[in-house]
Design a protein around this motif. Structure first.
Motif, short mmCIF file in Angstrom:
data_model
loop_
_atom_site.label_atom_id
_atom_site.label_comp_id
_atom_site.label_asym_id
_atom_site.label_seq_id
_atom_site.Cartn_x
_atom_site.Cartn_y
_atom_site.Cartn_z
N ASP A 448 52.00 -14.27 -45.32
CA ASP A 448 51.44 -15.59 -45.64
C ASP A 448 52.45 -16.53 -46.27
O ASP A 448 52.16 -17.71 -46.48
CB ASP A 448 50.23 -15.43 -46.57
CG ASP A 448 49.08 -14.72 -45.88
OD1 ASP A 448 48.65 -15.20 -44.81
OD2 ASP A 448 48.61 -13.68 -46.38
N LYS A 449 53.65 -16.05 -46.58
CA LYS A 449 54.67 -16.92 -47.16
C LYS A 449 55.36 -17.78 -46.11
O LYS A 449 56.14 -18.67 -46.43
CB LYS A 449 55.71 -16.07 -47.91
CG LYS A 449 56.54 -16.87 -48.89
CD LYS A 449 57.46 -15.97 -49.72
CE LYS A 449 58.28 -16.81 -50.70
NZ LYS A 449 59.19 -15.99 -51.53
N ILE A 450 55.06 -17.53 -44.84
CA ILE A 450 55.68 -18.31 -43.77
C ILE A 450 55.35 -19.80 -43.92
O ILE A 450 56.20 -20.66 -43.64
CB ILE A 450 55.26 -17.78 -42.39
CG1 ILE A 450 55.93 -16.40 -42.16
CG2 ILE A 450 55.65 -18.74 -41.27
CD1 ILE A 450 55.54 -15.73 -40.87
N GLU A 451 54.15 -20.10 -44.36
CA GLU A 451 53.78 -21.50 -44.62
C GLU A 451 54.74 -22.12 -45.63
O GLU A 451 55.23 -23.24 -45.44
CB GLU A 451 52.35 -21.56 -45.16
CG GLU A 451 51.82 -22.97 -45.38
CD GLU A 451 51.38 -23.64 -44.10
OE1 GLU A 451 51.66 -24.86 -43.95
OE2 GLU A 451 50.76 -22.97 -43.26
N GLN A 452 55.04 -21.40 -46.69
CA GLN A 452 55.96 -21.88 -47.73
C GLN A 452 57.37 -22.02 -47.19
O GLN A 452 58.08 -22.99 -47.51
CB GLN A 452 55.94 -20.93 -48.93
CG GLN A 452 56.87 -21.33 -50.06
CD GLN A 452 56.86 -20.32 -51.19
OE1 GLN A 452 55.87 -19.63 -51.43
NE2 GLN A 452 57.97 -20.21 -51.91
#
Length: 476
Positions: A448-452
């Motif tokens: 989910d850190k791909i958005e960041q």
């Protein structure tokens, strides 16, 4: 297997990141990673609020995932010669808080102000591994040498080793001219994280050209930030917050050398470069990926290294050396975040209607070889439009991000003349040194850190273009 900690040790501050505080036991030469509140807050998003299991059980589960990832993914890809998996160790109630309290004055001021940087007192576990500031005991080391000879270690966080391929992103992008690290420096100084931009460029270190590599290491000495730390017998002597006179600290290390004191710093860097370029490290190889041995090195326009005739054509990373291993695995990401981001959204859309696929794909673990061992190429039979293609490309990207944030620790110790030349012994300037190379900071990156990552990438490019625009305006 869990173990009890040495409770009476004089625990020494060794460093920290967002998720953990690291302390070392000088008697046993082991380090322990104690989890911070930031880690447990992020962890709690993975578990239901009404979970009957206590928080400390969830911490152990997440720690074991890290062990599995390092064991099953990082070690096979980067070579067992460079990677030692941690183990989970038990700690007693109150120990983490006491270790934090004793080392409070050693921590950076910025780390003492935020509640997320406090250790989580609920944890009863830590990750333990050897203290790599001392020569790794992969080979037997005579006790008398350990006791009488000083040990110098240098920790380097090399960062991203390559510029994206023109196939991956628009050919006109600034990312083809300037590496990510150099652009990111502008954003960090703008945000006040560092008072000045670093003089270091990763592409210089990964060039394979000893002169260019020395320029990179000297740049790190000039502006170490969190990318360089030098220790003597486990005690930091040079880094972002500690800057002792290296010529004095290295005098007994290079005892007997004919060079003058002010040359010791340069001798250390030359010795480290020779080790970084050693083919196969200590004779190890890795067959999962393979980079062309004489690929022309990339250039970063922000680098201050001045090339001479023949520099580029003669430069390459020897196959199997630690830098070649790092660069090869980083290049598992051949799409760049710009093309990973749409794939990430495709997977997120799928997970809304099929949440169990998250477990099936192993996006949050388990980190088994079946689910996470990436080959050098995606299978030709996999259609680009398929979910399988998206999953594998996203995983390759996350593996690359782990290795972009890893650290290299080279530890060195003089040995007596006449010692037999083993894989872990290097001859340099008429002297012999026992050494080890270890890669650390190899935790898995959250899906989910791909958005960041995507948002950060846009901010990095914008900040660099903004500073370039200002400099052009001033020059007019």
């Amino acid at each position: 297997m869990a173990r009890s900690m040495h409770e009476n040790a004089e625990w020494k501050y060794r460093g920290e990141g967002n998720c953990s505080l690291v302390v070392a036991d000088p008697e046993t030469h082991q380090v322990y990673r104690l989890v911070k509140t930031y880690f447990t807050q992020a962890m709690e998003t993975l578990y239901p609020l009404d979970s009957s299991e206590p928080c400390c059980d969830h911490i152990v589960i997440e720690m074991r995932k890290i062990v599995d990832y390092v064991t099953n993914v990082m070690q096979p890809l980067l070579s067992p010669k460079f990677v030692t998996p941690p183990v989970v160790a038990e700690i007693s109630e109150g120990f983490a808080e006491e270790a934090e309290k004793r080392n409070q004055n050693m921590r950076p001021a910025s780390r003492r102000k935020k509640s997320v940087d406090l250790v989580d007192a609920r944890s009863r576990s830590a990750l333990v591994m050897p203290d790599f500031c001392f020569v790794s005991k992969r080979d037997s080391i005579p006790v008398e040498l350990e006791e009488t000879q000083p040990t110098i270690s240098i920790e380097i966080k090399p960062k991203k080793a390559f510029i994206p391929s023109p196939v991956a992103i628009d050919r006109t992008s600034i990312k083809h001219q300037v590496c990510k690290f150099c652009m990111h420096q502008r954003l960090k100084t703008k945000a006040g994280k560092w008072p000045e931009t670093s003089h270091y460029c990763p592409l210089d270190l990964f060039s394979g050209n000893p002169h260019q590599m020395k320029h990179a290491l000297l740049s790190l000495v000039k502006t170490p930030q969190n990318n360089l730390k030098i220790c003597k017998n486990g005690q930091e002597i040079y880094g972002a917050c500690v800057k002792q006179d290296l010529s004095v600290d290295l005098e007994d290390f290079f005892k007997g050398s004919q060079h003058k004191k002010h040359r010791y710093e340069y001798m250390l860097l030359d010795l480290v470069i020779k080790i970084l370029l050693a083919p196969g490290g200590r004779g190890g190889n890795c067959s999962h990926t393979h980079s062309p041995r004489h690929t022309k090195p990339q250039r970063c326009q922000n680098s201050k290294f001045e090339h001479t005739n023949g520099d580029v054509s003669l430069s390459y990373l020897p196959h199997g050396c630690v830098l070649e291993r790092i660069c090869s695995i980083q290049k598992l990401d051949d799409l760049d975040i710009e093309n990973i981001y749409p794939l990430y959204h495709r997977l997120q859309a799928r997970l809304k209607d099929h949440p169990t696929d998250r477990i099936h794909w192993g996006l949050d673990g388990p980190y088994t070889r079946d689910l996470w061992m990436m080959g050098s190429e995606v299978k030709a039979s996999v259609a680009v439009s398929s979910l399988e293609f998206a999953v594998e490309k996203v995983k390759r990207f996350l593996i690359s991000k782990t290795v972009q944030d890893c650290s290299i620790i080279v530890a060195l110790q003089p040995v007596k003349p006449g010692v037999s030349e083993e894989n872990s012994i290097i001859h340099f300037n008429d002297a012999y040194y026992r050494y080890s190379i270890e890669l650390v900071d190899l935790d898995p990156k959250p899906f989910d850190k791909i958005e960041q990552y995507y948002r950060q990438d846009m901010d990095i490019v914008h900040a660099y273009q903004e500073t370039i625009g200002k400099s052009r305006t001033k020059s007019v």
